[in-house]
Design a protein around this motif. Structure first.
Motif, short mmCIF file in Angstrom:
data_model
loop_
_atom_site.label_atom_id
_atom_site.label_comp_id
_atom_site.label_asym_id
_atom_site.label_seq_id
_atom_site.Cartn_x
_atom_site.Cartn_y
_atom_site.Cartn_z
N ALA A 54 4.18 -30.32 -1.14
CA ALA A 54 3.91 -30.30 -2.65
C ALA A 54 5.14 -31.06 -2.92
O ALA A 54 5.08 -32.64 -3.59
CB ALA A 54 3.51 -29.64 -3.47
N GLY A 176 -3.21 -30.98 -6.74
CA GLY A 176 -3.65 -29.97 -5.84
C GLY A 176 -2.12 -29.03 -5.82
O GLY A 176 -1.99 -27.96 -5.01
N PRO A 180 -5.62 -25.74 -5.33
CA PRO A 180 -6.41 -26.16 -3.80
C PRO A 180 -6.65 -26.91 -4.45
O PRO A 180 -7.42 -26.71 -5.09
CB PRO A 180 -6.43 -25.19 -3.23
N ARG A 181 -7.40 -28.64 -4.09
CA ARG A 181 -7.96 -29.39 -4.55
C ARG A 181 -9.52 -28.98 -4.29
O ARG A 181 -10.32 -29.28 -4.86
CB ARG A 181 -7.93 -30.70 -3.94
N ASP A 182 -9.92 -28.56 -3.71
CA ASP A 182 -10.74 -28.16 -3.22
C ASP A 182 -11.26 -27.14 -4.02
O ASP A 182 -13.05 -26.48 -3.46
CB ASP A 182 -11.25 -28.13 -1.34
N GLN A 183 -10.54 -26.12 -4.90
CA GLN A 183 -11.28 -25.21 -5.34
C GLN A 183 -11.06 -25.77 -6.86
O GLN A 183 -11.50 -24.80 -7.80
CB GLN A 183 -10.15 -23.99 -5.64
N LEU A 184 -11.01 -27.60 -7.50
CA LEU A 184 -10.87 -27.32 -8.20
C LEU A 184 -12.90 -28.14 -9.55
O LEU A 184 -13.54 -27.67 -7.71
CB LEU A 184 -10.78 -28.93 -8.35
N GLU A 189 -12.00 -32.52 -8.71
CA GLU A 189 -11.62 -33.32 -7.04
C GLU A 189 -12.37 -34.21 -7.24
O GLU A 189 -12.24 -35.08 -6.54
CB GLU A 189 -12.78 -31.66 -6.65
N SER A 192 -9.49 -36.73 -8.32
CA SER A 192 -8.32 -36.83 -7.30
C SER A 192 -8.69 -37.53 -6.36
O SER A 192 -7.52 -37.47 -5.95
CB SER A 192 -8.16 -34.83 -6.96
N SER A 198 -2.70 -37.73 -4.52
CA SER A 198 -3.49 -36.64 -3.92
C SER A 198 -3.49 -36.69 -2.23
O SER A 198 -3.14 -35.59 -1.42
CB SER A 198 -4.74 -36.40 -4.16
N ASP A 202 -1.61 -34.47 0.06
CA ASP A 202 -2.24 -33.14 1.55
C ASP A 202 -2.04 -33.79 3.03
O ASP A 202 -2.18 -32.89 3.94
CB ASP A 202 -3.95 -34.00 1.47
N ASN A 205 1.16 -31.22 3.61
CA ASN A 205 0.75 -29.99 4.35
C ASN A 205 0.25 -29.88 5.10
O ASN A 205 0.20 -28.87 6.11
CB ASN A 205 -0.05 -29.14 2.64
#
Length: 244
Positions: A54, A176, A180-184, A189, A192, A198, A202, A205
């Motif tokens: 990141a 992220g 992590p974006r999937d936890q926003l 999300e 994002s 983003s 991604d 990563n």
């Protein structure tokens, strides 16, 4: 647009930057030093391996945004752009010429930053280093094109900085890096997903952890490229000849 005029603009910009060691240092050296500082902060911890990709997206993106936007704005404020456009040079030639010039600098910047992160700071990359480099270059070019986009609307250097809370900070917060974006939350999300940084984070990563195939990374690169192209088109359409 005319290829000869575009390339002439590119050569002029590169010649100007070549005689400005401070800008060269800011573009090439500073992002790598910041990456090294982050790695130093988290020495003997696994944190840098987690956030290092990141950081490869963040620091070059921000630096390219600032330098490109302020440099382009200066061309308008000094009347250089007005004089250039009085000749057979279109706005598209000007914007694309700047994009190509800073894209070449982005290649150098990304090469130094990736080398610093991987071979000096010890960032572990399970995927292809070349693919990591390609995403880093695309991310830096994205920062360049968004900087050109912002400069088309700003009237002063201070206004360029004011664009950062609008164009840059939300991408940092929702990209992220912190979570992590999937936890926003679902709404954040979804927002994002429409922010280009983003997709750069991604992709970096994914390459670093080798968690996705090359097709996924290629798709992310296409999204980044689409945002960059859109910024160039809008910037060329809205560019003013001179800033009062």
């Amino acid at each position: 647009m005319n290829a000869t005029r575009t390339l002439a603009t590119t050569a002029r910009v590169l010649s100007q930057i070549r005689h400005d060691p401070r800008t060269i240092g800011l573009l090439v050296v500073v992002p790598s030093l910041l990456i090294g500082l982050v790695a130093w902060i988290f020495t003997d911890t696994p944190v840098f391996d987690t956030i290092g990709p990141a950081m490869l997206a963040l620091f070059p993106f921000v630096v390219m945004f600032l330098v490109t936007s302020i440099t382009t704005l200066r061309e308008r404020r000094t009347g250089t752009l007005e004089r250039l456009l009085s000749m057979p040079l279109g706005k598209g030639d000007f914007i694309l010429g700047y994009t190509l010039a800073f894209a070449l600098l982005a290649v150098v910047q990304s090469a130094v930053a990736v080398a610093m992160a991987v071979w000096v700071c010890g960032l572990e990359i399970e995927g292809s280093t070349w693919l990591l480099f390609a995403v880093a270059v695309a991310d830096a070019i994205l920062g360049t094109t968004l900087g050109l986009f912002a400069s088309a609307f700003a009237r002063t250097e201070f206004q360029v900085v004011q664009f950062m809370p609008l164009l840059v900070f939300p991408q940092i917060l929702l990209g992220g890096i912190f979570l992590p974006r999937d936890q926003l939350p679902d709404v954040l999300e979804a927002i994002s997903d429409w922010l280009p940084l983003s997709h750069a984070i991604d992709a970096l990563n994914a390459v670093a952890t080798n968690s996705e195939d090359a097709a996924y990374v290629g798709g992310q690169l296409l999204i980044i490229g689409a945002f960059a192209l859109g910024a160039v088109v809008v910037g060329s359409l809205t560019l003013q000849r001179r800033t009062a």
